[in-house]
Design an enzyme around this catalytic site. Structure first.
Site, mmCIF file in Angstrom:
data_model
loop_
_atom_site.group_PDB
_atom_site.id
_atom_site.type_symbol
_atom_site.label_atom_id
_atom_site.label_comp_id
_atom_site.label_asym_id
_atom_site.label_seq_id
_atom_site.Cartn_x
_atom_site.Cartn_y
_atom_site.Cartn_z
ATOM 1 N N HIS A 157 -0.087 -12.721 8.104
ATOM 2 C CA HIS A 157 1.034 -11.792 8.320
ATOM 3 C C HIS A 157 0.833 -10.907 9.542
ATOM 4 O O HIS A 157 1.768 -10.268 10.003
ATOM 5 C CB HIS A 157 1.250 -10.942 7.062
ATOM 6 C CG HIS A 157 1.743 -11.750 5.901
ATOM 7 N ND1 HIS A 157 3.055 -11.729 5.466
ATOM 8 C CD2 HIS A 157 1.112 -12.657 5.106
ATOM 9 C CE1 HIS A 157 3.196 -12.562 4.448
ATOM 10 N NE2 HIS A 157 2.032 -13.135 4.212
ATOM 11 N N ASP A 364 2.196 -5.675 16.136
ATOM 12 C CA ASP A 364 2.607 -5.921 14.755
ATOM 13 C C ASP A 364 2.882 -7.405 14.552
ATOM 14 O O ASP A 364 3.456 -8.046 15.439
ATOM 15 C CB ASP A 364 3.874 -5.126 14.432
ATOM 16 C CG ASP A 364 3.860 -4.582 13.017
ATOM 17 O OD1 ASP A 364 3.251 -5.236 12.151
ATOM 18 O OD2 ASP A 364 4.462 -3.522 12.777
HETATM 19 O O1 F6P Z 1 0.096 -8.133 7.078
HETATM 20 C C1 F6P Z 1 -0.007 -6.865 6.872
HETATM 21 C C2 F6P Z 1 -0.088 -6.444 5.418
HETATM 22 O O2 F6P Z 1 -0.644 -7.363 4.556
HETATM 23 C C3 F6P Z 1 1.308 -6.017 4.968
HETATM 24 O O3 F6P Z 1 1.613 -6.308 3.689
HETATM 25 C C4 F6P Z 1 1.228 -4.552 5.052
HETATM 26 O O4 F6P Z 1 1.681 -4.178 6.321
HETATM 27 C C5 F6P Z 1 -0.207 -4.230 4.927
HETATM 28 O O5 F6P Z 1 -0.911 -5.316 5.404
HETATM 29 C C6 F6P Z 1 -0.604 -3.832 3.546
HETATM 30 O O6 F6P Z 1 -1.764 -3.189 3.599
HETATM 31 P P1 F6P Z 1 -2.441 -2.590 2.329
HETATM 32 O O7 F6P Z 1 -2.293 -3.594 1.250
HETATM 33 O O8 F6P Z 1 -3.858 -2.378 2.768
HETATM 34 O O9 F6P Z 1 -1.742 -1.316 2.040
#
Ligand code: F6P
Length: 486
Positions: A157, A364
């Protein structure tokens, strides 16, 4: 295909529950409609030797959600440590912020191995595994070691950076080599995919041909699958949200004033400092815009135990307070700054209330806030999206006002342009963006990935007998280039 989807963070599907980040929001409708099993962390940890992973299982639409307690001894080293203090900064091209100890790496590998063991319980006939994101780079290899021969796909992602940056991650070779146990690796953009293939070819010395990497694991296809949203469903949420108390109160409080909105996790990749400086600059250069527009910045606290995040939280809070002190009036606050999370049911209404959406990350993967802001707009009077050219979404949403998030003056000028853009131009830009969103929905993303994973398996079965002996690898080939689906 009986799909098992795996991610660190999951969502229980309550529209009023705050969501952290785009991944959980994106996967939710897929699991609900496809009947997949979604396995992830419960957010709790458990002591003991974890031979029998504890899973809480509940229904989620046509699918199911299984939440595991991860091993207490390794959770910190895995989540705050290797995943978010080594991989995350590297993936967002912040090599200067990489911090990792050997213990963190070992914990990361332990949690990947733990998850692999836990997944055996969810294996069914005709199963396929779809692993999400940087928390589980080595999960495919762990599954293969346990004898899993079913198709295993992986989707990243985040961005994938240049070779020199990923090379700053301790154990990068070992990890990326382990990734090649996946049959299919999906990226958000062509650039991410190219960077990965270039690493495989140049640093691992492997054969790369037409987006396929040949390694001791067999064939791994790397391809581009830009993630989408369900624009129709989001538009409905936005219409419904107009009567939500938070949204009504916001509208009343504006008193005819325009609103710009930013919604981000409090993360250094999101460009919050530069964004706030751009608003400061705009109010300085155009004093007539004071009182006529304010910024609502929602910055949801994230990964607070990590030093870089703690420092950012203080830095942003101080800057907001300085800007409000400088430009504010007794009855006007330029920046409304909120350190909490909101559910999508409210966010959709907040987006629709704002004339400008500011999505200006320094780097991003995709940024689904950009897509959600567009989908939430009123078709007869849409707002304007100001979007960083370094968000994956800029590849598709090219009729947004694209900005360089490092150029504060440029952003200040662009936000001012957005605020005064005539209706005809706003509609033209918005319609073009909506057409892109409708063409690349989240359902399409899922269908494309699942289809490509199926094809990978067919290829593997057909080509297995003619694969060279591992001793002959690595070989080199001049051709890179990932396949693109969409
Ligand atoms: O890809 C990025 C991601 O997995 C998204 O879901 C979100 O931006 C973030 O990381 C979530 O991070 P965390 O689970 O550490 O809050």
């Amino acid at each position: 295909m009986n799909l098992v989807v795996v991610s660190n963070r999951v969502s229980r599907g309550k529209p009023n529950e705050p969501m952290t980040g785009g991944l959980a929001a994106a996967l939710l409708p897929i699991v609900e409609k496809s009947g997949a099993i979604w396995v992830g962390s419960s957010g709790r940890v458990r002591d003991g030797n974890q031979k029998e992973p504890f899973a809480e299982i509940e229904a989620l639409g046509a699918g199911a959600l299984a939440m595991l307690d991860l091993p207490a001894a390794h959770y910190g080293g895995y989540y705050e440590g290797f995943a978010n203090s080594a991989l995350w900064p590297a993936l967002h091209s912040r090599a200067d912020l990489i911090r990792a100890s050997q213990e963190d790496y070992l914990s990361y590998r332990e949690v990947n191995a733990f998850m692999a063991r836990a997944l055996l319980r969810f294996r069914k006939a005709d199963a396929a595994f779809w692993i999400q994101d940087y928390h589980f780079l080595a999960l495919g290899a762990e599954l293969r070691d346990l004898g899993v021969s079913e198709p295993i796909g992986f989707f990243l992602h985040t961005p994938w950076p240049a070779r020199s940056v990923i090379g700053g991650v301790p154990h990068h070779r070992e990890l990326i080599e382990a990734m090649l146990a996946y049959d299919l690796i999906g990226f958000q953009t062509e650039e991410d995919c190219e960077n990965f293939l270039s690493y495989a070819q140049s640093d691992l010395g492997l054969v790369v041909h037409d987006g396929v990497i040949i390694s001791r694991h067999g064939r791994t296809r790397a391809a581009v699958f830009p993630i989408g949203i369900d624009p129709q469903q989001f538009a409905q949420l936005a219409t419904k949200a107009s009567t939500h108390p938070d949204v009504s109160r916001l509208r009343r409080s504006l008193n005819g004033e325009k609103l710009a909105i930013g919604v981000d996790r409090l993360d250094y990749s999101k460009g919050l400092i530069n964004r706030i400086k751009a608003f400061d600059q705009m109010w300085t250069l155009h004093p007539s815009l004071a009182r006529t527009v304010s910024l609502l910045q929602i910055a949801t606290p994230s990964r607070g135990a990590i030093e870089a995040y703690g420092n950012l939280q203080s830095e942003v809070a101080k800057l907001v307070s300085d800007v409000n002190g400088m430009h504010g009036e007794v009855d006007w606050t330029p920046i409304r700054y909120l350190n909490k999370g909101y559910g999508q049911a409210v966010l959709a209404g907040l987006y629709r209330t704002a004339q400008v959406g500011v999505v200006t990350p320094l780097q991003d993967g995709m940024n689904l806030v950009a897509k959600e802001y567009v989908a939430a707009q009123n078709p007869v009077d849409p707002g304007v999206l100001v979007l960083s050219k370094f968000a994956g979404a800029a590849n598709e949403l090219d009729t947004a006002l694209l900005v360089n998030p490092h150029d504060i003056d440029g952003m200040a000028r662009t936000i001012a342009i957005a605020l005064s853009m005539p209706l005809t131009e706003r509609r033209m830009r918005w319609e073009a963006m909506m057409a892109k969103l409708r063409g690349h929905t989240i359902q399409q993303w899922f269908a494309d990935f699942a289809e490509a994973l199926r094809e990978c398996q067919l290829d593997r079965n057909e080509l297995a007998p003619v694969m060279p002996e591992p001793a002959l690898w690595p070989l080199r080939s001049a051709t890179t280039g990932g396949a693109r689906y969409h």
